[in-house]
Design a protein around this motif. Structure first.
Motif, PDB file in Angstrom:
ATOM      1  N   ALA A 100     -36.172 -47.399  -9.232  1.00 25.06           N
ATOM      2  CA  ALA A 100     -37.559 -47.284  -9.692  1.00 25.06           C
ATOM      3  C   ALA A 100     -37.793 -45.961 -10.405  1.00 25.06           C
ATOM      4  O   ALA A 100     -38.428 -45.915 -11.464  1.00 25.06           O
ATOM      5  CB  ALA A 100     -38.509 -47.432  -8.502  1.00 25.06           C
ATOM      6  N   ARG A 101     -37.280 -44.873  -9.833  1.00 20.92           N
ATOM      7  CA  ARG A 101     -37.446 -43.565 -10.477  1.00 20.92           C
ATOM      8  C   ARG A 101     -36.766 -43.520 -11.841  1.00 20.92           C
ATOM      9  O   ARG A 101     -37.285 -42.930 -12.794  1.00 20.92           O
ATOM     10  CB  ARG A 101     -36.894 -42.481  -9.558  1.00 20.92           C
ATOM     11  CG  ARG A 101     -37.736 -42.246  -8.303  1.00 20.92           C
ATOM     12  CD  ARG A 101     -37.086 -41.269  -7.352  1.00 20.92           C
ATOM     13  NE  ARG A 101     -37.921 -41.046  -6.175  1.00 20.92           N
ATOM     14  CZ  ARG A 101     -37.450 -40.954  -4.934  1.00 20.92           C
ATOM     15  NH1 ARG A 101     -36.147 -41.066  -4.706  1.00 20.92           N
ATOM     16  NH2 ARG A 101     -38.284 -40.764  -3.929  1.00 20.92           N
ATOM     17  N   GLU A 102     -35.586 -44.140 -11.921  1.00 25.67           N
ATOM     18  CA  GLU A 102     -34.854 -44.176 -13.187  1.00 25.67           C
ATOM     19  C   GLU A 102     -35.660 -44.911 -14.255  1.00 25.67           C
ATOM     20  O   GLU A 102     -35.752 -44.466 -15.407  1.00 25.67           O
ATOM     21  CB  GLU A 102     -33.507 -44.857 -12.987  1.00 25.67           C
ATOM     22  CG  GLU A 102     -32.523 -44.657 -14.113  1.00 25.67           C
ATOM     23  CD  GLU A 102     -31.985 -43.244 -14.161  1.00 25.67           C
ATOM     24  OE1 GLU A 102     -32.271 -42.581 -15.174  1.00 25.67           O
ATOM     25  OE2 GLU A 102     -31.318 -42.809 -13.216  1.00 25.67           O
ATOM     26  N   MET A 103     -36.257 -46.032 -13.895  1.00 27.68           N
ATOM     27  CA  MET A 103     -37.031 -46.803 -14.857  1.00 27.68           C
ATOM     28  C   MET A 103     -38.291 -46.060 -15.283  1.00 27.68           C
ATOM     29  O   MET A 103     -38.719 -46.158 -16.435  1.00 27.68           O
ATOM     30  CB  MET A 103     -37.394 -48.170 -14.262  1.00 27.68           C
ATOM     31  CG  MET A 103     -36.196 -49.075 -14.081  1.00 27.68           C
ATOM     32  SD  MET A 103     -36.663 -50.765 -13.663  1.00 27.68           S
ATOM     33  CE  MET A 103     -37.508 -51.270 -15.162  1.00 27.68           C
ATOM     34  N   ILE A 104     -38.880 -45.307 -14.378  1.00 32.29           N
ATOM     35  CA  ILE A 104     -40.047 -44.491 -14.741  1.00 32.29           C
ATOM     36  C   ILE A 104     -39.651 -43.456 -15.787  1.00 32.29           C
ATOM     37  O   ILE A 104     -40.347 -43.269 -16.803  1.00 32.29           O
ATOM     38  CB  ILE A 104     -40.632 -43.806 -13.490  1.00 32.29           C
ATOM     39  CG1 ILE A 104     -41.282 -44.840 -12.562  1.00 32.29           C
ATOM     40  CG2 ILE A 104     -41.658 -42.734 -13.878  1.00 32.29           C
ATOM     41  CD1 ILE A 104     -41.705 -44.291 -11.220  1.00 32.29           C
ATOM     42  N   ARG A 105     -38.523 -42.786 -15.571  1.00 32.48           N
ATOM     43  CA  ARG A 105     -38.072 -41.766 -16.525  1.00 32.48           C
ATOM     44  C   ARG A 105     -37.694 -42.386 -17.864  1.00 32.48           C
ATOM     45  O   ARG A 105     -37.991 -41.837 -18.922  1.00 32.48           O
ATOM     46  CB  ARG A 105     -36.891 -40.998 -15.934  1.00 32.48           C
ATOM     47  CG  ARG A 105     -37.264 -40.064 -14.795  1.00 32.48           C
ATOM     48  CD  ARG A 105     -36.134 -39.093 -14.483  1.00 32.48           C
ATOM     49  NE  ARG A 105     -34.968 -39.780 -13.937  1.00 32.48           N
ATOM     50  CZ  ARG A 105     -34.762 -39.948 -12.633  1.00 32.48           C
ATOM     51  NH1 ARG A 105     -35.644 -39.520 -11.747  1.00 32.48           N
ATOM     52  NH2 ARG A 105     -33.674 -40.578 -12.208  1.00 32.48           N
ATOM     53  N   LEU A 106     -37.024 -43.550 -17.835  1.00 33.50           N
ATOM     54  CA  LEU A 106     -36.639 -44.210 -19.081  1.00 33.50           C
ATOM     55  C   LEU A 106     -37.852 -44.616 -19.908  1.00 33.50           C
ATOM     56  O   LEU A 106     -37.764 -44.712 -21.132  1.00 33.50           O
ATOM     57  CB  LEU A 106     -35.794 -45.447 -18.781  1.00 33.50           C
ATOM     58  CG  LEU A 106     -34.353 -45.209 -18.330  1.00 33.50           C
ATOM     59  CD1 LEU A 106     -33.685 -46.525 -17.991  1.00 33.50           C
ATOM     60  CD2 LEU A 106     -33.571 -44.477 -19.403  1.00 33.50           C
ATOM     61  N   SER A 107     -38.957 -44.852 -19.252  1.00 31.52           N
ATOM     62  CA  SER A 107     -40.182 -45.238 -19.952  1.00 31.52           C
ATOM     63  C   SER A 107     -40.967 -44.040 -20.457  1.00 31.52           C
ATOM     64  O   SER A 107     -42.041 -44.203 -21.046  1.00 31.52           O
ATOM     65  CB  SER A 107     -41.066 -46.088 -19.025  1.00 31.52           C
ATOM     66  OG  SER A 107     -40.373 -47.234 -18.589  1.00 31.52           O
TER      67      SER A 107
END
Length: 629
Positions: A520-527
């Motif tokens: 989830a944290r990774e997807m937040i940063r990618l966005s």
């Protein structure tokens, strides 16, 4: 008095009149310049007088043909080659008419060279003005209305991307970054290579950039991950060009940029396939895929089509899912013979009709109910009927109609299952094992974990939650899962199907387990966000869920194969009397309730231990008290 501006002409529809005035002036200027250039910038007396009275005649004739050839029906903002052709035609005909009339009227002191210089000058002035105006408008819109972006990479892919994006309505590339020092300070299509990837933070702040595109389709996974990390450190949204495989296949263009998929950060090396073996297995064969509209089924179909089967039969219960895959394949594979069949794997009459009509040599069984919480409560018996009885029906049809190989798509949730879905998939495995040896059909079982981006998985859910501004919901801070990409899973299923025989269960190399909260944290940063903008909330384990998944049961062990990502599990075989008990239960006319389903599953699947409905929510109670306090 109203001020007359360019917008005034536009408001009252007078732009054609303004363009006409420009062309009249251009005709006058070109006529005079042709005389002036003919005499080396110094007009002698007889010719200085002739230029004026002949100009009136020439310009009058030119303007007639300007209107006749429709030069004022076009819009300068979108001037292009057809407009230039009309200008050349109008000027050419006007020049011939002018000098024919001059000859007939015997007007003196008109040099013959003017007949050559004048049309060339006039075409340059009229065409050049339109081109300059369009370029000016393009430049204004390019700078004012387009978002500045940076591109990582300064190779062939970046060059093609810059060319494609030159007319993009949303973006303008303001700089390139590349780790090759020899390319620094040089330019590609007028865009400068500013520096190395590690300088992204500096250049993004300096140039007001919030989006970066990675143009390195052939980069190794570790290299792409490093580029993505640089974008995350710079707090910019990261996009990427399609993969090299997609580009080579011709399915997409380099400008079809997309968001970086989370599976690109797994750092997993590409799957090496036995191409010769798969060609022997699939080419010129009839192949049937059940559940063909699902994530795994549809990707299996895509991979199978690479090996040119004689016929591909796609069997799917959902009309919409089948329609979606039909639309894709009709466009991308019009030359392939593909049948799109709506049907239920529990319908024996439908299966008999399909098998008799198409006689498949290979069956890939991907149809199943896979959503753990949905199958745990009011849908438990439906999970049994679909996953167990559906597998039995398709497997028996495969035996009856002499299918050479039957490949079952299983799951890691079938290992020491704590939920109904996992228990039913373990029963499906045991059915295939029990049927092995009765006929020549070979049964192969492929067991793997979660695939990123599949229908109902966490990635699409997290992406949707981010688009809505959060929060992202995670069941537990310590929950972990194994993940692989959909294409990787499909390729390994094909490879296992090639290698497998005699009821073998193949276990895929899923790598290391990943914490869902880290995902989830990774997807937040990618966005392009951070956790202060998109928060994460913990909601508690759902019915049937466990904190971690296993790929092998406790009483199993594995054997290596020649493929580094495939191992063979030595699973507990089903007893001979087990199959009759299982089939008698799933075919009963009475509909058992959820508790009865669980109790019988425990009897038939000894590894199944239902998760307690009274889960330990101490952590979440602490979170609730803290938030209320």
């Amino acid at each position: 008095m109203k001020k007359i501006t360019f917008s005034y002409f536009a408001q009252y529809g007078l732009l054609p009149l303004l363009a006409f005035g420009h062309d009249v002036f251009a005709a006058c200027l070109a006529w005079y310049l042709s005389f002036w250039l003919r005499f080396n910038l110094n007009l002698p007396m007889p010719f200085s007088q002739a230029v004026w009275y002949s100009m009136a005649l020439a310009v009058s004739l030119y303007t007639i043909f300007f209107w006749k050839f429709g030069l004022y029906r076009g819009i300068w903002r979108y001037a292009s080659l057809p407009d230039l052709k009309n200008i050349v035609a109008a000027v050419s005909v006007g020049t011939m008419a002018t000098f024919l009339l001059i000859y007939m009227l015997q007007i003196s002191h008109i040099p013959r060279s003017v007949a050559i210089l004048n049309p060339l000058l006039l075409i340059c002035i009229m065409g050049g003005s339109r081109a300059l105006y369009r370029s000016w408008k393009d430049r204004i819109e390019y700078v004012a209305d387009r978002e500045p972006i940076l591109v990582i990479g300064a190779g062939a892919a970046a060059s093609k991307l810059l060319w494609d994006l030159s007319r993009h309505p949303k973006w303008r590339v303001v700089g390139l970054l590349d780790d090759n020092p020899a390319k620094h300070k040089r330019e590609i299509h007028g865009v400068k290579v500013l520096g190395a990837t590690q300088e992204l933070s500096t250049w993004s702040r300096r140039m007001g950039v919030t989006t970066c595109v990675i143009a390195a389709p052939s980069a190794e996974p570790a290299e792409r991950e490093r580029m993505v990390r640089a974008c995350e450190a710079a707090s910019v949204k990261v996009l990427t060009v399609p993969s090299l495989d997609d580009l080579l296949s011709g399915n997409v263009s380099i400008s079809a940029v997309k968001e970086v998929e989370i599976d690109e950060l797994l750092g997993r090396s590409p799957v090496n396939l036995d191409i010769a073996g798969l060609k022997h297995l699939i080419t010129d064969q009839v192949v049937l895929v059940s559940g063909a509209g699902g994530s795994i089924g549809s990707e299996l179909a895509r991979q199978i089509l690479r090996f040119k089967p004689r016929r591909l039969v796609l069997f799917e219960q959902s009309e919409f899912a089948l329609y979606t895959i039909e639309q894709e394949f009709e466009q991308k594979h019009p030359e392939q013979l593909i049948d799109y069949l709506v049907g239920d794997v529990r319908d024996k009459a439908r299966l008999d009709d399909v098998m008799l009509r198409f006689s498949p040599a290979l069956v890939f069984h991907a149809a199943a109910y896979k959503h753990v919480p949905l199958m745990e409560s009011c849908n438990a018996w439906e999970a049994v009927r679909n996953n167990v009885f559906g597998t039995y029906c398709l497997a028996m049809a495969s035996l009856e109609y002499e299918v050479k190989k039957f490949v079952l798509i299983s799951t890691d949730k079938a290992v020491n299952p704590t939920n109904v879905m996992g228990a039913t998939k373990r029963m499906a495995e045991m059915i295939c094992q029990s049927l092995q040896g009765h006929h020549d059909t070979e049964f192969v079982i492929v067991r793997f974990g979660n695939v990123l981006g599949s229908n109902g998985s966490v990635v699409p859910k997290f992406r949707e939650q981010i688009e809505h501004g959060g929060p992202i919901t995670v069941t537990h801070p310590d929950i972990t899962r194994y993940f692989m990409s959909i294409p990787e899973a499909a390729r390994l299923v094909l490879q296992a199907g090639l290698m497998g025989k005699q009821g073998q269960i193949f276990v895929l190399d899923m790598g290391k387990p990943i914490k869902i909260v880290d995902l989830a944290r990774e997807m937040i940063r990618l966005s392009g966000f951070n956790e202060s903008q998109i928060s994460i909330e913990f909601t508690g384990l759902r019915p049937g869920e466990k904190l971690y998944e296993e790929l092998l049961a406790d009483d199993e062990h594995t054997l290596p194969t020649h493929h580094p990502k495939l191992r063979i599990a030595k699973a507990r075989p089903a007893e001979q009397t087990w199959l009759k008990l299982a089939i008698d239960w799933v075919t009963q006319s009475r509909r058992p309730n959820e508790n009865e389903v669980r109790q019988t599953l425990q009897t038939l699947v000894s590894e199944y231990q239902p998760a307690s409905n009274l889960m330990d929510n101490h952590f979440f109670e602490q979170k609730r008290v803290a938030s209320e306090g």
